[in-house]
Structure formats: structure tokens, C-alpha cells
Design a protein around this motif. Structure first.
Motif, short mmCIF file in Angstrom:
data_model
loop_
_atom_site.label_atom_id
_atom_site.label_comp_id
_atom_site.label_asym_id
_atom_site.label_seq_id
_atom_site.Cartn_x
_atom_site.Cartn_y
_atom_site.Cartn_z
N ASP A 262 0.81 -1.22 0.00
CA ASP A 262 0.00 0.00 0.00
C ASP A 262 0.85 1.27 0.00
O ASP A 262 0.70 2.14 -0.87
N LEU A 263 1.71 1.43 0.98
CA LEU A 263 2.52 2.64 1.08
C LEU A 263 3.50 2.73 -0.09
O LEU A 263 3.73 3.81 -0.65
N TYR A 264 4.06 1.59 -0.47
CA TYR A 264 5.02 1.55 -1.58
C TYR A 264 4.37 2.04 -2.87
O TYR A 264 4.91 2.91 -3.57
N GLU A 265 3.20 1.51 -3.19
CA GLU A 265 2.52 1.90 -4.42
C GLU A 265 2.02 3.34 -4.33
O GLU A 265 2.02 4.07 -5.33
N HIS A 266 1.61 3.76 -3.15
CA HIS A 266 1.17 5.15 -2.97
C HIS A 266 2.31 6.12 -3.29
O HIS A 266 2.10 7.12 -4.00
N CYS A 267 3.51 5.81 -2.80
CA CYS A 267 4.66 6.68 -3.06
C CYS A 267 5.08 6.64 -4.53
O CYS A 267 5.46 7.66 -5.10
N ARG A 268 4.99 5.47 -5.13
CA ARG A 268 5.36 5.36 -6.56
C ARG A 268 4.43 6.21 -7.42
O ARG A 268 4.88 6.86 -8.37
N LYS A 269 3.16 6.21 -7.09
CA LYS A 269 2.20 7.01 -7.86
C LYS A 269 2.35 8.50 -7.55
O LYS A 269 2.31 9.34 -8.44
N LYS A 270 2.53 8.81 -6.27
CA LYS A 270 2.64 10.21 -5.86
C LYS A 270 3.83 10.90 -6.51
O LYS A 270 3.72 12.05 -6.95
N TYR A 271 4.96 10.21 -6.57
CA TYR A 271 6.17 10.81 -7.12
C TYR A 271 6.44 10.40 -8.57
O TYR A 271 7.54 10.55 -9.07
N GLU A 272 5.40 9.86 -9.22
CA GLU A 272 5.43 9.54 -10.65
C GLU A 272 6.57 8.59 -11.01
O GLU A 272 7.23 8.75 -12.03
N ALA A 273 6.78 7.61 -10.15
CA ALA A 273 7.82 6.60 -10.43
C ALA A 273 7.29 5.50 -11.33
O ALA A 273 8.07 4.83 -12.02
N VAL A 274 5.97 5.31 -11.34
CA VAL A 274 5.38 4.27 -12.18
C VAL A 274 5.61 4.62 -13.65
O VAL A 274 5.31 5.72 -14.09
N GLY A 275 6.18 3.68 -14.38
CA GLY A 275 6.51 3.93 -15.77
C GLY A 275 7.89 4.50 -15.97
O GLY A 275 8.37 4.62 -17.10
N THR A 276 8.54 4.89 -14.86
CA THR A 276 9.90 5.45 -14.93
C THR A 276 10.91 4.52 -14.27
O THR A 276 11.96 4.23 -14.84
N PHE A 277 10.59 4.07 -13.06
CA PHE A 277 11.48 3.17 -12.33
C PHE A 277 10.83 1.79 -12.19
O PHE A 277 9.63 1.68 -11.93
N MET A 278 11.64 0.78 -12.34
CA MET A 278 11.17 -0.60 -12.26
C MET A 278 10.65 -0.92 -10.86
O MET A 278 11.23 -0.50 -9.86
N SER A 279 9.57 -1.66 -10.77
CA SER A 279 9.03 -2.10 -9.49
C SER A 279 10.01 -3.03 -8.79
O SER A 279 10.78 -3.75 -9.44
N VAL A 280 9.97 -3.03 -7.46
CA VAL A 280 10.89 -3.88 -6.70
C VAL A 280 10.69 -5.35 -7.04
O VAL A 280 11.65 -6.14 -6.98
N TYR A 281 9.49 -5.73 -7.41
CA TYR A 281 9.27 -7.13 -7.77
C TYR A 281 10.11 -7.52 -8.98
O TYR A 281 10.74 -8.58 -9.01
N TYR A 282 10.14 -6.67 -9.99
CA TYR A 282 10.89 -6.98 -11.21
C TYR A 282 12.39 -6.89 -10.99
O TYR A 282 13.17 -7.43 -11.77
N LYS A 283 12.80 -6.19 -9.94
CA LYS A 283 14.23 -6.14 -9.63
C LYS A 283 14.70 -7.44 -8.99
O LYS A 283 15.88 -7.78 -9.08
N SER A 284 13.80 -8.15 -8.33
CA SER A 284 14.21 -9.33 -7.57
C SER A 284 13.74 -10.65 -8.17
O SER A 284 14.16 -11.71 -7.72
N LYS A 285 12.87 -10.61 -9.18
CA LYS A 285 12.39 -11.86 -9.75
C LYS A 285 13.49 -12.55 -10.54
O LYS A 285 14.43 -11.92 -11.02
N LYS A 286 13.36 -13.87 -10.70
CA LYS A 286 14.37 -14.65 -11.41
C LYS A 286 14.36 -14.31 -12.89
O LYS A 286 13.33 -14.09 -13.49
N GLY A 287 15.56 -14.31 -13.47
CA GLY A 287 15.69 -14.16 -14.91
C GLY A 287 15.93 -12.73 -15.34
O GLY A 287 15.77 -11.79 -14.57
#
Length: 310
Positions: A262-287
Motif C-alpha cells: 500500500d505505502l510503496y505503491e502510494h509513493c510510486r504514484k505520488k512521485y510519478e515513479a510508475v513507468g519510470t522506475f522498475m518495481s521492486v518485484y521486477y528487480k528481484s524476480k528470477k531471470g
């Protein structure tokens, strides 16, 4: 580990709680626990005290030095603060034994020990795809952050499912904050009055699992990816967390069952990180994350955000 956690909630009393607590478990029946307190140079230099400069290149690796307590019993020594902080640096905990099997021998330490440890980024840069996949399937580098009262269950699970030794244990407090972050204590923990907990923080323990599993060392079949996936499922079921430096095998839905988004996504949207910085899930997933894959995922987040705004 819990023997150093006061039962009366007096966690901030330096008379009851040491400055450092660390445990290394060498097999299913043997382990060494270490406690440390800051000391002055004057105290360390008093007659009869032993000063151990563990940072010298020719010194035995720290985990092997600590293991000697299993034979000679409890002992006390003084270690310079900086060298204590880097006690596992030369041998990369015990991973150095896999990289250079003879690097812990006295002759190598004396002649070439100053070269340790090898630069991890260089090792990764020179790895081929086959070696990278081999490490992923036949090797474990994971941490399990679990509530203190669940440590015994975690150790039994690791022994049964991975059989990785040595294991590294270190206490960690999760504080109850005004807002819910990605990693947070169990709801209502303050009413349980468990050992190590206070009204404002729950005691967790980091269980470090770094090495080749027993089945791999014996030449048996082992599926590393499946083992990590089952480990993550166990953490979700037992209110544990997986530090995000490690590779995750979970799909995105299960990943966010472990963490609070909740807080993570709220901050990503508030500071317009969505579409600019990769989500933490994609940073840690395999491959490897393809640009198209990341863009599609980020676009889905953007569409959700616009839908909520409308």
C-alpha cells in the motif's frame, strides 16, 4: 538466540542485552553463539586479555576461528571494532570455500591471503549463462527474516528441505510504526508478551542460508528454484520476509502477499515513479527482465492508477 532476549521487555537495558549477538550453526547438532560489547583500548590492553586482529590476511577465516569453541569451550577475546565489522569479508562468510577451496589453507593465507576476497562484481561479470544457471539451481543465497519464536521451525525446515550448513543467525527488531511499511511486525504482537518483544517492537531473527545444499555436495538431485519457491511459501505462511537482494521465485501476486504494497505503491504514484522506475518485484524476480516485459507491467500499473483517479 532467545537466551539473550529479556523476558521482562527491558530490551534497551545495556546490562541485560549485549551490543552484538551472532550465531553460526555448523551442522544439525553443533553451533557457536557469540556476544560482543564495546570496550575501550585501555580495557583491551589490560594484562591477561587477548587481542585478536582478525583482519590480518594470514589469520584463519572467522567462521573457522569461531568453530574452535566447539573443542576448547567458551573463550573471550578483544577484536578491533573495524576488524570485527569486517570479520566475514575476507571469506565472504563461507562462500570463499566454494570459490577457492584451498584459500583457507595456512600456506595460501600466508602467501596470497591479501588478495581475498575476490571482487564479486567481477565474478558475476565473467560468468557465462551456463555457470549462472548452475549457481541458480545448485546453490542457495537467501535470508529468512522470521519471528524469534519461529526460529526453531525455520531451522528444521532448512535442514529438511535444503540441508545447507553453516547457517548464520542475527537478531533483528521490527518496530511498530505509525504507517505500515513493506516489512512490518505481526498484528497484535504487543499483546502476546513473547520473549524479546516490547510494546513498540517485535523481535525477529535473520537466518542466513548461503552455500551449496547437502544433496548437491553428495551428487544427488536437487531443484534449487523449487526449493527457494517453497522457502518463500513457508515465509508467507509464517509471517516471515525475504530480503530483496535475493532472487525471488514467486509470481507477482504471491510476492505481494509477503510484503505490504500500500505505502510503496502510494509513493510510486505520488512521485510519478510508475513507468519510470522498475518495481521492486521486477528487480528481484528470477531471470533477465526484458524491456518489453517491464514496460507492459508498468503500463498495467499506470492504467490502474488512471482508473482509480477517474
Amino acid at each position: 538466540m532467545d537466551s539473550f532476549a529479556p523476558r521482562d521487555g527491558d530490551q534497551d537495558n545495556p546490562e541485560k542485552v549485549p551490543d552484538f549477538v551472532e550465531t553460526m550453526i555448523y551442522n544439525s547438532t553443533e553451533g557457536v553463539m557469540m556476544t560482543g560489547r564495546y570496550a575501550s583500548k585501555e580495557e583491551a590492553k589490560k594484562k591477561g586479555n587477548v587481542i585478536n586482529n582478525v583482519g590480518w590476511w594470514f589469520k584463519p577465516w572467522f567462521y573457522q576461528h569461531a568453530q574452535t569453541a566447539l573443542k576448547k569451550g567458551e573463550f573471550v577475546e578483544y577484536i578491533p571494532t573495524r576488524e570485527y565489522y569486517h570479520r566475514h569479508t575476507r571469506c565472504l562468510y563461507w562462500e570463499g570455500k566454494l570459490i577457492l577451496p584451498f584459500a583457507d589453507q595456512w600456506w595460501f593465507r600466508f602467501l596470497l591471503g591479501w588478495m581475498m576476497p575476490p571482487k564479486v562484481s567481477l565474478l558475476k561479470a565473467t560468468q557465462g549463462e551456463a555457470i549462472r544457471n548452475y549457481y541458480h539451481e545448485m546453490h542457495v543465497i537467501q535470508d529468512m527474516l522470521v519471528p524469534l519464536y519461529k526460529v526453531g521451525d525455520a531451522l528444521e525446515w532448512v535442514h529438511k528441505e535444503m540441508e545447507v550448513y553453516p547457517l548464520w543467525l542475527c537478531p533483528h527488531r521490527l518496530f511498530k510504526l505509525p504507517v505500515k511499511t513493506m516489512v512490518y511486525p505481526e498484528p497484535g504482537f504487543e499483546h502476546q508478551h513473547r520473549q524479546g518483544d516490547t510494546s513498540y517492537a517485535q523481535m525477529y531473527t535473520d537466518v542466513g542460508v548461503y552455500y551449496s545444499p547437502g544433496p548437491v555436495l553428495r551428487g544427488e538431485v536437487f531443484d534449487g528454484a523449487d526449493a527457494v519457491r517453497r522457502m518463500e511459501d513457508w515465509l508467507v505462511e509464517n509471517r516471515g520476509f525475504q530480503p530483496q537482494y535475493a532472487v525471488s521465485e514467486l509470481n507477482e501476486k504471491k510476492f505481494w502477499r509477503m510484503f505490504d504494497a500500500d505505502l510503496y505503491e502510494h509513493c510510486r504514484k505520488k512521485y510519478e515513479a510508475v513507468g519510470t522506475f522498475m518495481s521492486v518485484y521486477y528487480k528481484s524476480k528470477k531471470g533477465r527482465k526484458t524491456e518489453k516485459e517491464v514496460q507492459e507491467a508498468e503500463q498495467a500499473h499506470l492504467e490502474t492508477a488512471y482508473a482509480e483517479a477517474n
